[in-house]
Design a protein around this motif. Structure first.
Motif, short mmCIF file in Angstrom:
data_model
loop_
_atom_site.label_atom_id
_atom_site.label_comp_id
_atom_site.label_asym_id
_atom_site.label_seq_id
_atom_site.Cartn_x
_atom_site.Cartn_y
_atom_site.Cartn_z
N ALA A 99 0.97 -1.31 0.02
CA ALA A 99 0.08 0.10 0.08
C ALA A 99 0.98 1.16 0.02
O ALA A 99 2.18 1.02 0.21
N HIS A 100 0.33 2.42 -0.37
CA HIS A 100 0.84 3.48 -0.34
C HIS A 100 1.13 4.27 0.96
O HIS A 100 0.47 4.50 1.84
N PRO A 101 2.56 4.26 1.60
CA PRO A 101 2.63 4.77 2.93
C PRO A 101 2.29 6.21 3.27
O PRO A 101 1.95 6.54 4.40
N LEU A 102 1.79 7.05 2.52
CA LEU A 102 1.61 8.54 2.80
C LEU A 102 0.05 8.59 2.75
O LEU A 102 -0.74 9.63 3.12
N ILE A 103 -0.68 7.41 2.67
CA ILE A 103 -2.07 7.38 2.44
C ILE A 103 -2.63 6.98 4.15
O ILE A 103 -1.81 5.91 4.49
N ALA A 104 -3.46 7.59 4.71
CA ALA A 104 -3.66 7.15 6.25
C ALA A 104 -4.18 5.76 6.28
O ALA A 104 -4.78 4.99 5.29
N ALA A 105 -3.87 5.05 7.28
CA ALA A 105 -4.15 3.76 7.68
C ALA A 105 -6.02 3.39 7.24
O ALA A 105 -6.28 2.26 6.86
N VAL A 106 -6.63 4.28 7.56
CA VAL A 106 -8.08 4.01 7.60
C VAL A 106 -8.52 4.01 6.20
O VAL A 106 -9.66 3.53 5.84
N ARG A 107 -7.73 4.67 5.17
CA ARG A 107 -8.05 5.18 3.95
C ARG A 107 -7.44 4.24 2.80
O ARG A 107 -7.75 4.00 1.70
N ARG A 108 -6.22 3.53 3.10
CA ARG A 108 -5.36 2.94 2.18
C ARG A 108 -5.80 1.53 1.93
O ARG A 108 -6.23 0.87 2.96
N LEU A 165 1.14 2.71 -8.84
CA LEU A 165 2.77 2.87 -9.39
C LEU A 165 3.56 3.49 -8.39
O LEU A 165 4.76 3.22 -7.91
N ARG A 166 2.95 4.46 -7.46
CA ARG A 166 3.58 5.23 -6.66
C ARG A 166 3.92 4.38 -5.42
O ARG A 166 4.87 4.57 -4.81
N ALA A 167 2.84 3.48 -4.94
CA ALA A 167 3.02 2.69 -4.02
C ALA A 167 4.40 1.52 -4.09
O ALA A 167 5.07 1.49 -3.08
N TYR A 205 -10.45 0.14 -5.03
CA TYR A 205 -8.85 0.26 -5.27
C TYR A 205 -8.45 -1.19 -5.17
O TYR A 205 -7.34 -1.28 -4.80
N ARG A 206 -9.08 -2.25 -5.58
CA ARG A 206 -8.36 -3.68 -5.50
C ARG A 206 -7.97 -4.06 -6.87
O ARG A 206 -8.74 -3.92 -8.14
N LEU A 207 -6.80 -4.61 -6.84
CA LEU A 207 -6.19 -4.77 -8.11
C LEU A 207 -6.76 -6.37 -8.35
O LEU A 207 -6.63 -7.29 -7.78
N ARG A 208 -7.27 -6.47 -9.74
CA ARG A 208 -7.67 -7.76 -10.23
C ARG A 208 -6.97 -8.34 -11.38
O ARG A 208 -6.41 -7.39 -11.96
N ASN A 247 -10.91 5.76 -15.09
CA ASN A 247 -10.42 6.79 -14.50
C ASN A 247 -10.55 6.90 -12.94
O ASN A 247 -11.78 6.40 -12.62
N MET A 248 -9.53 7.43 -12.14
CA MET A 248 -9.83 7.61 -10.76
C MET A 248 -9.71 6.25 -9.90
O MET A 248 -10.12 6.07 -8.78
N SER A 249 -9.52 5.06 -10.75
CA SER A 249 -9.69 3.77 -9.96
C SER A 249 -8.45 3.31 -9.18
O SER A 249 -8.31 2.46 -8.34
N GLY A 250 -7.18 4.12 -9.33
CA GLY A 250 -6.03 3.55 -8.51
C GLY A 250 -4.86 3.23 -9.28
O GLY A 250 -3.85 2.83 -8.74
N LYS A 251 -4.79 3.57 -10.61
CA LYS A 251 -3.40 2.94 -11.18
C LYS A 251 -2.19 3.90 -10.87
O LYS A 251 -1.26 3.23 -10.58
N SER A 252 -2.30 4.98 -10.92
CA SER A 252 -1.36 6.02 -10.68
C SER A 252 -0.76 5.66 -9.22
O SER A 252 0.27 5.56 -8.90
N THR A 253 -1.72 5.55 -8.15
CA THR A 253 -1.45 5.43 -6.80
C THR A 253 -0.79 4.17 -6.95
O THR A 253 0.32 3.90 -5.88
#
Length: 613
Positions: free
Chosen positions: A405-414, A442-444, A589-592, A434-440
């Motif tokens: 998961a992305h460390p800069l997102i709060a635990a309750v949301r990531r 990559l950053r994670a 935001y689940r990867l399938r 769009n907005m589904s979580g692809k870029s996030t």
């Protein structure tokens, strides 16, 4: 104790200390005013009485009141020191809680290192290493300038696998020592010392020349002794003339001649009020503890074996305080200097210290900075106990993480996903709306790789990866200053990534070959038409696959997955959205596995009131 409870407990503790010390400080302020007023009144009364009977008693009382005032000043200063520490501890507890919640408005921003061009760095900008809501802002300020320099360096360039393991072991040892790390951070918070001031001091420690000629070592003793001896003989009637004025005059002349050089030295050594003393305290925190991990034990030996760093730094701090007589008591400075050559004695003592300890200062501060940077990473280890210590293994052929998961997102949301990138000859192709979580995603992947190679824990249940050179193209921007369009800026970034791939496979003569290449590409060349973009994406993918690089790529162009080289080499994964009965969209935001089967651009347009025709 969980991190939230720890910070809440520390906040309560420091709040109580602050309130108590504030009350004590107020009492001392009143007593100081009372004692000084009494001393002034009694002194004036004694002066007014002249030779009247009892004047001596009044003068003694005035002296006693003034002595009480001086004692109260010292005690008050110690109370104010404890009050400052309590306030610093309270601020650190508040920052700790804000860090847990990823409350970016409450977290002070940490400036990037000045020499680094973040625009041209392979990943610093795309992975949000610096700036608002960034990795360094979340990690927080270090206690020392050297700690900040080292930590930023660790994030911007990976360590070798053996060095990573050493740091991880050190971080594991430091993590449970919460109060020790808090004490180090408090001293650093209270140390008002900038990198430029520290640099001037370090330059002085490396200078071999004296600010005064060698003969002054003798004259600084003989001339004041001559003044005092001749003055005593004159007052006692042993000599007829005021011969003591001759060496006194020579003292004044020498003082004016060498004052500029001496004062320049004093300004370089006196690098901030109490700063050196606080550095001595931080060094003492290290030397007064026992350390078992190999890296911490080596750093401890560098600071504490032989001439102990804490005592040496306190010695130069004391000399720096003595050099401030010219500022702190200017009226007193001239007669003291004229009779004793005070500044020469302080300068010569500083230079003796430099000959004995100057060459070691850089080693001490580097070692303390390493402790400091490791302490910052240990805070992550303590605050995020569920995060894993990654394995950076040269024998690994892929980036394989569970619950990444992305460390800069709060635990309750990531949202965490299992991710596998590699082996060489393959790539991860991520599709989705769009907005589904692809870029996030990559950053994670990228931020956790940065943390892993810095020696830090990662936001993952487990992670095993090879040592990698990270290259990203996620947040591409045009540049009015450089005259670059979005498309040209994207091409420039792709050229940087392709050149890195060539270095990896030895395509560029005499270039150093990195251990592996991990690339993260988000919507490659989205600023051009679909036909040319498809050709470009396939060409770039083929180049990276041939180079043996591993990486992930996102795209909206679903047709790319059915064309070579992606059809035979890409592992397909996607994100999707859920549409409710009322037409509203939500994302899990689940990867399938597999290719995306839905799009949402038209729905999003309708949601903002634009109805496509």
């Amino acid at each position: 104790m969980i991190a939230e409870d720890w910070y809440r407990t520390r906040a309560a503790k420091w709040s109580a200390v602050r309130d108590g010390e504030t009350r004590v400080a107020l009492r001392y302020s009143r007593l100081r005013l009372l004692s000084f007023g009494a001393a002034a009144v009694l002194a004036a009364w004694a002066w007014h009485r002249g030779t009247a009977p009892g004047t001596a008693v009044v003068a003694v009382a005035a002296s006693a009141a003034f002595a009480a005032f001086m004692v109260l000043v010292r005690k008050h200063a110690r109370v104010l020191e404890r009050l400052a520490r309590a306030e610093a501890g309270l601020r650190l507890a508040a920052i700790g809680r804000a860090r847990l919640a990823r409350d970016w408005q409450a977290l002070p921003e940490v400036p990037p290192p000045p020499p680094v061009d973040l625009e041209s760095h392979p990943y610093a900008r795309d992975l949000d290493l610096f700036g608002h809501a960034s990795l360094t802002t979340w990690l927080g300020a270090t206690a020392t300038a050297d700690g900040a320099r080292l930590l930023r360096g660790w994030l911007l360039a990976p360590a070798a696998p053996a060095g990573i393991v050493e740091r991880q072991t050190a971080v594991d040892e430091l993590a449970p020592r919460r109060e020790w790390r808090e004490s180090l951070a408090i001293e650093g918070t209270l140390t008002a010392l900038g990198p430029s001031e520290l640099s001037r001091f370090l330059e002085w420690t490396a200078v071999p020349e004296s600010a005064v000629p060698p003969v002054m070592r003798v004259l600084a003793v003989l001339l004041p002794a001559s003044v005092l001896l001749l003055l005593a003989l004159y007052l006692g009637g042993g000599v007829d003339g005021a011969w003591w004025l001759a060496p006194l005059g020579l003292n004044v002349i020498l003082s004016f001649v060498y004052a500029p050089k001496m004062f320049r030295t004093f300004d370089r050594v006196a690098i901030g009020e109490q700063a050196l003393t606080r550095y001595g305290t931080m060094l003492d925190l290290v030397c007064s503890s026992n350390w078992t991990s190999p890296l911490l034990a080596r750093l401890h030996a560098a600071m504490c074996d032989g001439t102990p760093a804490p005592s040496a730094v306190r010695r130069i701090a004391g000399l720096a305080a003595w050099s401030e007589l010219r500022r702190g008591a200017a009226l007193l400075h001239f007669p003291v200097q004229a009779f004793t050559l005070w500044d020469f004695h302080v300068l010569l003592a500083m230079e003796r210290w430099r000959r004995r300890s100057g060459v070691q200062v850089r080693v001490w501060l580097d070692s303390l900075g390493t402790f400091d940077a490791l302490s910052t990473l240990a805070t992550v280890r303590a605050d995020e106990p569920d995060w894993a210590m990654p394995q950076v293994d040269s024998s690994a052929d892929r980036y394989a993480g569970t619950a990444v998961a992305h460390p800069l997102i709060a635990a309750v949301r990531r949202v965490a996903n299992d991710v596998e990138v590699g082996p060489p000859g393959t790539l991860l192709l991520v599709t989705g709306s769009n907005m589904s979580g692809k870029s996030t995603l990559l950053r994670a992947i990228g931020v956790n790789a940065v943390l892993a190679q810095a020696g830090a824990p990662v936001c993952s249940a487990s992670l095993r990866m090879p040592p990698v050179e990270i290259q990203t193209s996620i947040r591409v921007q045009d540049s009015l200053e450089l005259g670059l369009s979005y498309f040209m800026a994207a091409l420039a970034r792709l050229k940087q990534i392709v050149d890195a791939a060539d270095r990896h496979r030895g395509g560029i003569p005499d270039a150093p070959r990195p251990p592996a290449l991990l690339y993260l590409l988000d919507e490659v060349l989205q600023g051009t038409n679909s036909v040319e973009r498809g050709l470009a994406v396939r060409a770039v993918a083929q180049h990276l696959l041939d180079a043996g690089a591993i990486g992930a790529m996102t795209t909206h162009d679903l047709a790319l997955a059915g064309e070579e080289p992606l059809r035979s080499s890409a592992a397909l994964a996607h994100f999707t959205e859920q549409v409710g009965s009322d037409g509203t969209m939500t994302f899990d935001y689940r990867l399938r596995a597999g290719l995306a089967t839905s799009t949402n651009a038209l729905r999003l347009m309708q949601a903002i009131g634009i109805a496509p025709r």
